[in-house]
Design a protein around this motif. Structure first.
Motif, PDB file in Angstrom:
ATOM      1  N   GLY A 171       3.128   1.596  -1.986  1.00  0.00           N
ATOM      2  CA  GLY A 171       3.310   2.167  -3.329  1.00  0.00           C
ATOM      3  C   GLY A 171       2.013   2.574  -3.864  1.00  0.00           C
ATOM      4  N   TRP A 172       0.781   2.247  -3.414  1.00  0.00           N
ATOM      5  CA  TRP A 172      -0.164   3.171  -3.961  1.00  0.00           C
ATOM      6  C   TRP A 172      -0.568   4.469  -3.926  1.00  0.00           C
ATOM      7  CZ3 TRP A 172      -2.684   1.903  -7.895  1.00  0.00           C
ATOM      8  CH2 TRP A 172      -3.156   0.381  -8.547  1.00  0.00           C
ATOM      9  N   TYR A 195       0.680  -1.143   0.058  1.00  0.00           N
ATOM     10  CA  TYR A 195       0.032  -0.087   0.051  1.00  0.00           C
ATOM     11  C   TYR A 195       0.860   1.384   0.106  1.00  0.00           C
ATOM     12  CZ  TYR A 195      -4.607  -2.392  -0.362  1.00  0.00           C
ATOM     13  OH  TYR A 195      -5.346  -2.909  -0.473  1.00  0.00           O
ATOM     14  N   GLY A 238      -5.284  -5.532  -2.203  1.00  0.00           N
ATOM     15  CA  GLY A 238      -5.218  -5.397  -3.649  1.00  0.00           C
ATOM     16  C   GLY A 238      -5.726  -4.015  -4.191  1.00  0.00           C
ATOM     17  N   ARG A 239      -5.743  -3.759  -5.164  1.00  0.00           N
ATOM     18  CA  ARG A 239      -6.240  -2.404  -5.848  1.00  0.00           C
ATOM     19  C   ARG A 239      -7.611  -2.155  -5.382  1.00  0.00           C
ATOM     20  NH1 ARG A 239      -9.314  -0.703  -9.911  1.00  0.00           N
ATOM     21  NH2 ARG A 239      -9.861  -2.807 -10.398  1.00  0.00           N
ATOM     22  N   ASP A 275       1.094   7.311  -3.925  1.00  0.00           N
ATOM     23  CA  ASP A 275       1.534   8.115  -5.033  1.00  0.00           C
ATOM     24  C   ASP A 275       0.896   7.572  -6.100  1.00  0.00           C
ATOM     25  OD1 ASP A 275       3.327   6.311  -5.457  1.00  0.00           O
ATOM     26  OD2 ASP A 275       5.117   7.616  -5.320  1.00  0.00           O
ATOM     27  N   LYS A 276       0.163   6.752  -6.451  1.00  0.00           N
ATOM     28  CA  LYS A 276      -0.268   6.303  -7.588  1.00  0.00           C
ATOM     29  C   LYS A 276      -1.982   6.050  -7.749  1.00  0.00           C
ATOM     30  CE  LYS A 276       3.763   3.531  -7.949  1.00  0.00           C
ATOM     31  NZ  LYS A 276       4.358   3.974  -6.742  1.00  0.00           N
ATOM     32  N   HIS A 288      -3.829   6.196 -10.962  1.00  0.00           N
ATOM     33  CA  HIS A 288      -3.872   4.939 -11.780  1.00  0.00           C
ATOM     34  C   HIS A 288      -4.791   3.763 -11.139  1.00  0.00           C
ATOM     35  CE1 HIS A 288      -0.529   6.856 -13.854  1.00  0.00           C
ATOM     36  NE2 HIS A 288       0.031   7.351 -12.697  1.00  0.00           N
TER      37      HIS A 288
END
Lengths: 315, 317, 478
Positions: free
Chosen positions: C134-135, C132, C468-469, C137-138, C141
């Motif tokens: 990593g998410w 998470y 997950g996403r 700043d993404k 997307h």
């Protein structure tokens, strides 16, 4: 001599019956098998359990030399090591056997006379097994005549991989017939069989044909004994005994070099086939450098100091 | 250089297959700062060095592409950690290489570290963003997943010696490709030092291979190499003719080509860049990197598998 | 079972963890006593030893914590995602560094084997924060449109079966998306959340972003009903989940509920038997069966019933029950006396209703809370042990004849969290998976978790997904 029990007698009646039987065995899920082997590899074997395991492992070694450069001198040195592994500690158990090429069997027999250490000889055009059937049988007869107590044969992997199971079976039966009193270890060369399904089939094929031991590999290819393939073979001998009442031994060979590795295999034996196999009549390690590591660990346990390679014999 | 002590110079070497060789050619060339002050002699790599680097990258591809995305993410993050630990060294090298003030160089290095972190987070997400289940009209399970294309030659930007380099390299390896990097010809020192960081970051040898030398000399054999699967032409941005030749050579085995960003016409920036020749990359490296550099070197694999019905026909389920 | 090869005790060192005699509530970056000064004790379920005394939060403390979280929200949500990411990466790394300490702590407080906390819980905890991170700043997307916004203050209530892992499942996505949190761990396992507060300190996390309230259900209820809480995330029993759904009715609060289950583990006659047996064991005896997605119903095809049961029982006799800190222990302690009583009562019901009980022959320690691995055969859909969640090391074995029947039986439950399918036939896996009304379907494996993979239930197993996403959505205003 054990014979195939009636329930499975039909399995070898014809090539197609044998194929149906082997392909009807339950499949092996690779990920699950390897995960189970890895999980058992995390067992922590300490103090008294470790001492027990080390002595057991030493007693299970088929101390092996299978080189083109082997000489009677080399074999005699290895025999001496098998009988007296640690000159500094006479309580160290002897190894189970010394394993050599057929032409060295007589030398080994003479060197080991009266010691209780068995002589195992590879045969059947080891390691490739690519020779005429008559040549392979002659190879076995030679070794038996030289006094070998045990014969380590290789199966015809080419025949196995091309699906000619009955040919492989009949060859093992023929070799077994030449063995007389010698116990027969059947080497599958698991690295060449490639899939776990094949290893399970080969295990049952070998046992149906009268193998006293099923053995992973020659030590001459890239992938030899692994925890996963040995676990799979232990499941096979366990299930075979439940179905037939016949107990068959297992010998992982090649690539087992450290005490830690050896103990992992013993855990596999203990928790898969069970304690009936925790004996060198039913489980062996085909190894050479493993012995010195076991001896150094044994010295550590008895002295409390880490040992070094200068304190074990190099042959 | 205090108290008159004579400092120890560093010998800059290539980074190939996890080792630090000199060029097999024995050649070096002089690297200076923008004002002409001597900085170091660096290896001038040859075609054979490029060939060796491709062999190393190919050898590393199986394990690296087969590693879990999580594992690759951990390693990319480790690179950021190690780079952070050598921040001062890189600030100095970037300042020298690009003629920046210490504070501007520090901002560039910080951005380069953060870019590793950005891509560390992408390793296990790009598949979720660009892959997925496809609702085909039939009794089939159908799933598309991205996979790395293979060995990628990366012509690093000529102007941005560290941030630009990281911006083109990190996305290539994040997805499981392995890379052969041709460093900025005139400012290769941060790139060669980055090799030392990579070598101590749990990155398997051969995943990244870094060559210094003349871009055109190294790019030609890489562009035509039949065992290279993709090429990023960013380092040829300032030479449209070279870029075109390389792209044409790459067509021989249909390499995936990432063209220099000439199409992104930004007159204002180009005017600014023209005044500072080293900055001619055609890209603004401080901008949000987006995902296009990740997807440039990915293949999409689609798997079909029947689902069928449960029992015989007429089954209630 | 006595064997020539007796494993000597191999205890993990307890000295790697230093438990203080008492702990306060973690509010606005400080440890503080409860407003009314109340405390409670936490025990080691394997020895009944008191490990520590912790503050018992009340409504006033909940209010303080929510205010702290609200105050912190403004700055935290305004940080660039890349900066939030770096905080979370720091937390992930610190957890990796301190993982052995946290594993031992978790084993002491929960009673589960060190082998599991060391090899499953802690690696997954670190991985969850890493993922998470990593998410953060993404988010642009992630498929929720440009610049999706956080919800605000999240009130999170977690269970005792995977204390630190459930904390990670709750806190990591909340923080990555820019929310701040007030988290209440279960009353029997408060310690790892308090140690996590120390991880936040080491990571330099701004005050008030994470607040930890130890306490009982009353504190949880106060948190759920607090007017300034924007989001409720709960993992626990279906009964409490339904109560929460009622409590937030008519408000703007979002909720994700991760509740009970009665997972069907379906074994077809062409299954890889040895691996299926391992999967059955993992499915129901992992964490002493105290797993919401446990494969607690074994549905085995009649033609292989005897073979599978024989192999399963043989395997169960090799399970090693005992000291959870021993590295060779497979089965640890039940988490509490209450849970043990519940398991015992349900097993008695099973026997009373005529199902045949078999328990693995293993000696139970004289202190602590223990239950031997147990299975029931001759179970039908009508038996209580086939319907109610036992949340213990008890497997109910049912049979089926056709795939249709397997699916019908598997789905015949108010729950719908997990299921397993064992067959070598790929199309059967996919066909059965298509028909199963369960949020997670494992084929030829069981109880696998990964931060990239969404988890959550159908029907009364709850709603919303974590991981997950998909897990981002629960914390975004989308």
């Amino acid at each position: 001599m054990p014979t195939t029990a009636p329930p499975l007698a039909d399995a070898t009646a014809s090539d197609s019956a044998l194929r149906r039987f082997l392909h009807g065995l339950p499949g092996v899920d690779t990920v699950g098998l390897e995960a189970r082997a890895a999980a058992l590899g995390t067992r922590s074997i300490k103090t008294t359990a470790k001492a027990y395991a080390i002595d057991l492992a030493i007693s299970m070694i088929d101390l092996t030399t299978l080189e083109g450069a082997d000489t009677p001198g080399k074999v005699r040195a290895l025999a001496a090591k098998a009988v007296n592994p640690d000159p500094l500690d006479r309580t160290t158990p002897r190894t189970a056997a010394v394993c050599v090429y057929p032409d060295m069997a007589a030398t080994a027999v003479a060197a080991l006379a009266g010691s209780g250490v068995k002589v195992a000889s590879v045969a059947t055009a080891f390691p490739a097994g690519r020779a005429a059937p008559a040549v392979k049988l002659a190879d076995v007869r030679d070794a038996v005549a030289a006094g070998a107590d045990e014969i380590d044969m290789v199966i015809d992997r080419g025949a196995f991989l091309s699906g000619r199971y009955l040919k492989v079976y009949e060859e093992i039966v023929a070799v077994k017939a030449e063995c007389g009193q010698a116990r027969l270890k059947v080497i599958f060369e698991t690295g060449e069989l490639s899939t776990y399904d094949n290893i399970r089939r080969a295990s049952w094929l070998g046992m149906l044909a009268g193998a006293d031991f099923i053995k992973t590999s020659t030590g001459k290819v890239a992938t030899n004994a692994t925890p996963a393939n040995t676990l799979l073979m232990l499941e096979a001998v366990r299930d075979f005994r439940e179905q037939t009442g016949v107990q068959v031994g297992v010998k992982p060979a090649g690539g087992i070099r450290t005490t830690k590795d050896a103990i992992k295999f013993l855990v596999l034996v203990n928790e898969t086939a069970g304690e009936d196999w925790l004996d060198n009549h039913w489980f062996r390690f085909g190894a050479s450098s493993l012995l010195n590591d076991l001896l150094m660990q044994r010295q550590k346990l008895s002295t409390g100091r880490y040992s070094g390679p200068d304190y074990v014999t190099v042959d | 250089m205090s108290d008159g002590r004579l400092s120890v110079f560093k010998t800059y070497k290539l980074y190939v297959g996890g080792k630090f060789p000199r060029s097999e050619s024995g050649r070096v060339y002089e690297v200076t700062d923008p004002k002409g002050k001597w900085l170091a002699n660096v290896p001038q790599s040859s075609r054979k060095d490029a060939r060796d680097a491709v062999v190393a990258a190919r050898k590393a591809f199986g394990d690296w592409s087969g590693a879990t995305a999580y594992n690759r993410g951990q390693i990319l993050y480790r690179i950021a950690e190690m780079l952070e630990g050598r921040r001062e060294q890189f600030v100095r090298e970037v300042a020298d290489a690009e003629g920046l003030s210490k504070s501007k160089a520090a901002a560039v290095v910080d951005a380069a570290i953060d870019r590793w972190v950005w891509y560390a987070g992408w390793t296990d997400k790009i598949g979720q963003v660009v892959g997925g289940a496809n609702p085909v009209a039939g009794p089939f399970f159908n799933l598309s997943t991205p996979e790395p294309t293979g060995v990628v030659a990366v012509l690093a930007p000529q102007g941005s010696s560290l941030l630009g380099l990281v911006s083109v390299l990190a996305p290539v390896i994040a997805t499981g490709n392995t890379a052969v990097v041709v460093a900025s010809a005139d400012a290769p020192l941060p790139a060669l030092s980055l090799g030392e960081v990579l070598a101590t970051s749990d990155l398997p040898g051969g995943v990244v291979n870094i060559l210094s030398g003349r871009t055109a000399e190294l790019a030609a054999p890489l562009a035509s190499h039949q065992d290279v699967n993709g090429i990023d032409l960013t380092g040829a941005a300032g030479d449209a003719e070279l870029a075109k030749e390389l792209e044409a050579a790459a067509a021989e085995n249909l390499k995936r080509v990432l063209r220099p960003s000439v199409s992104r016409h930004r007159p204002e920036k180009e005017a600014k860049d023209a005044a500072r020749p080293q900055a001619v990359d055609g890209s603004d490296w401080s901008a949000d990197p987006g995902t296009h550099r990740l997807t440039a070197f990915l293949e999409t694999k689609t798997v079909w598998h029947p689902t069928g019905a449960l029992g015989a026909s007429g089954s209630s389920y | 079972m006595a064997s020539a090869f007796e494993y000597a005790p191999a205890p993990e060192s307890r000295s790697v963890v230093d438990i203080a005699p008492s702990y306060g509530l973690f509010i606005d970056g400080e440890f503080t006593e409860a407003a009314d000064g109340k405390v409670f004790k936490t025990l080691s379920p394997s020895t009944e030893e008191v490990l520590s005394e912790v503050a018992r939060a009340g409504a006033e403390d909940v209010d303080r914590a929510v205010k702290a979280a609200r105050k912190a929200f403004e700055k935290w949500s305004a940080l660039p995602g890349s900066e939030r990411a770096k905080y979370l990466f720091r937390i992930a790394r610190i957890i990796q560094e301190r993982s052995r300490e946290l594993a031992v702590l978790e084993t002491l407080d929960n009673g589960k084997p060190i082998r599991e906390t060391r090899d499953a819980d802690l690696p997954l905890v670190a991985a969850h924060f890493f993922y998470y991170a990593g998410w953060a700043d993404k988010l642009d997307h992630a498929g929720y449109g440009a610049n999706p916004r956080p919800l605000g203050v999240a009130g999170q209530i977690i269970p005792w079966n995977f204390p630190l892992l459930m904390l990670a499942w709750k806190i990591a996505p909340a923080l990555a998306t820019g929310n701040t949190v007030v988290l209440k761990p279960a009353e029997t396992t408060p310690l790892s959340a308090l140690f996590f507060a120390d991880v936040c300190r080491q990571a330099g996390l701004p005050k008030g972003v994470v607040n930890i309230l130890t306490g009982y259900g009353d504190a949880g209820s106060a948190l759920v009903t607090h007017p300034d809480v924007n989001k409720v995330a709960f993992t626990g029993s279906t009964a409490v989940g339904k109560a929460i759904a009622r409590q937030i009715a008519g408000t703007d609060k979002r909720a994700t509920l991760e509740l009970g289950g009665k997972g069907a583990n379906i074994v077809f006659d062409d299954a890889p038997v040895d691996q299926a047996v391992e999967g059955i064991v993992t499915g129901i005896f992992f964490n002493q069966g105290q797993v919401c997605c446990a494969g607690s119903r074994l549905l085995v095809q009649e033609s292989v019933h005897d073979e599978v049961l024989h192999a399963l029982k043989r395997r169960l006799t090799t399970l090693r029950l005992g000291d959870p800190l021993d590295k060779n222990t497979d089965i640890g302690a039940i988490n509490s006396a209450e849970q043990l009583a519940r398991i015992t009562a349900l097993v008695e019901t099973g026997e009373a209703e005529g199902a045949e009980r078999w328990s693995a022959p293993c000696e139970l320690p004289s202190t602590g809370y223990w239950f031997a691995p147990t299975l029931f055969t001759g179970v039908t859909q009508a038996h209580t042990v086939a319907r109610d969640e036992i949340f213990g090391p008890v497997l109910s074995v049912l049979t089926f004849r056709t795939p249709d029947e397997a699916v019908a039986k598997a789905n015949n439950s108010q729950y719908g969290l997990s299921a397993g399918i064992w067959t070598e036939k790929g199309s059967r896996i996919l066909a059965v998976a298509n028909k199963l009304r369960a949020g997670v379907v494992w084929a030829n494996t069981f109880n696998k978790f990964d931060p990239t993979s969404p988890f959550g239930g159908y029907k009364e197993s709850g709603y919303g997904r974590e991981g997950g996403r998909h897990g981002l959505e629960a914390y975004l205003d989308v």
